[in-house]
Design a protein around this motif. Sequence first.
Motif, short mmCIF file in Angstrom:
data_model
loop_
_atom_site.label_atom_id
_atom_site.label_comp_id
_atom_site.label_asym_id
_atom_site.label_seq_id
_atom_site.Cartn_x
_atom_site.Cartn_y
_atom_site.Cartn_z
N HIS A 48 -55.01 31.52 -35.25
CA HIS A 48 -54.56 30.71 -34.12
C HIS A 48 -54.64 29.22 -34.41
N GLN A 56 -51.58 36.75 -27.94
CA GLN A 56 -50.14 37.05 -28.02
C GLN A 56 -49.91 38.50 -28.46
N HIS A 58 -47.56 40.39 -27.76
CA HIS A 58 -46.16 40.62 -28.11
C HIS A 58 -45.88 40.26 -29.57
N LEU A 59 -46.70 39.38 -30.16
CA LEU A 59 -46.56 39.06 -31.58
C LEU A 59 -46.94 40.28 -32.42
N TRP A 201 -47.02 33.23 -19.65
CA TRP A 201 -48.11 33.82 -20.41
C TRP A 201 -49.44 33.67 -19.68
N TYR A 203 -53.62 33.78 -20.12
CA TYR A 203 -54.70 33.66 -21.10
C TYR A 203 -55.96 33.18 -20.40
N ASP A 292 -45.65 26.55 -29.89
CA ASP A 292 -45.79 27.90 -30.43
C ASP A 292 -44.45 28.58 -30.20
N THR A 294 -43.38 31.40 -30.71
CA THR A 294 -43.41 32.77 -30.19
C THR A 294 -43.67 32.81 -28.70
N LEU A 295 -43.99 31.67 -28.09
CA LEU A 295 -44.19 31.60 -26.64
C LEU A 295 -42.99 30.98 -25.93
N ARG A 301 -37.12 33.44 -28.41
CA ARG A 301 -37.97 34.35 -29.17
C ARG A 301 -37.15 35.32 -29.99
#
Length: 356
Positions: A48, A56, A58-59, A201, A203, A292, A294-295, A301
């Motif tokens: 990270h 994440q 989904h990653l 997202w 967290y 990021d 991927t976010l 994405r």
Amino acid sequence: MWTPDVLDGFEQLTLDLEPDEEGDVVATVARRIEPGETDAGVDLLYVHGWNDYFFQAHLADFWESLGVRFHALDLRKYGRSLRDGQTPNYVADLGTYDEDIAAALAAIGHAGETPSPRRLLLMGHSTGGLVLSLWASRHPGRAAGVVLNAPWLELQAREAGRRVLEPGVRAAAAINPRGPVVYYDRGLYSRAISAEFDGEWTYDTEWRSNHGRRPTPAWMAAILKGHDQVAHGLAIDAPVLVLLSARSTMPTRWTEETQRTDTVLDVVGVARRVPNLGPVTTLVWVDGALHDVTLSAAPVREVVWRETARWFRGYVTADATRRDAADDGAAPPPTPWWRRALAAATSRRGGARRVA
């Protein structure tokens, strides 16, 4: 012992490290309890960024769709590895993380002294991208590929700013390594990603603060040293993929652009450092991506997944097929240009393309 993780469907393993001046230190590896059925013979270790941890899921889904066994490392004093009484995110030398990475690799079957039949793929975001770049350069032959998601390869003020700041930061680090550093975060990036605001997202804000964390002089000095090493050139002997947003925006006020650009790094300054990583680098600009990548929004994405899968199949699995053919006695095809360049280590050219 692996125990249930904070993410549904994942488990975690605590890795005991050597104590430091603040006491006991640990790192933590997380993985899927039941990985996908497809197995490409590749293990991935993800690291990270700063003020961050692995959330994440989904990653992991994406990599497992390619048959990759996904593992995430929360470094010491981050996320799952943060303990009471510790200075969050603190380290005085990025090389200290070698112990965290070594422990994680041993836990997933890639101990340095024991060659694994499985290939190793590394992926790092932001500060994690800097950490893994330095590690891969110091440990040739370990990784089959390196994926960097908006890696922090250069200071936002670029080299000139780094030269101005470095003497003062080093002096402060010597006098009061955990002292205060001037830092202000308006929380615009968090607003763009958090489901509490305008993002999608969820967290733990105890582990990833919506307003960042105040850095320390010693940590900042370690970062500047890492930037200087990249500027002088690394020697990563594996193909490297770098994913960057197509544009940066100064995080001064909330606008539509803050939802489509990198509001953390200067992507142009980072891009200029990509050829310094090693002889085989691929740079992909992703239009509309956040820091990021991927976010980012779902359509963005999809671009990230497409380009990453293209690179993975071209550089990691294709190369493995070549080696398997050679092991079976079949005549392998001619060595590609990038493998010759890798062996000779004489070229430092990087490929780049803009995608949308």
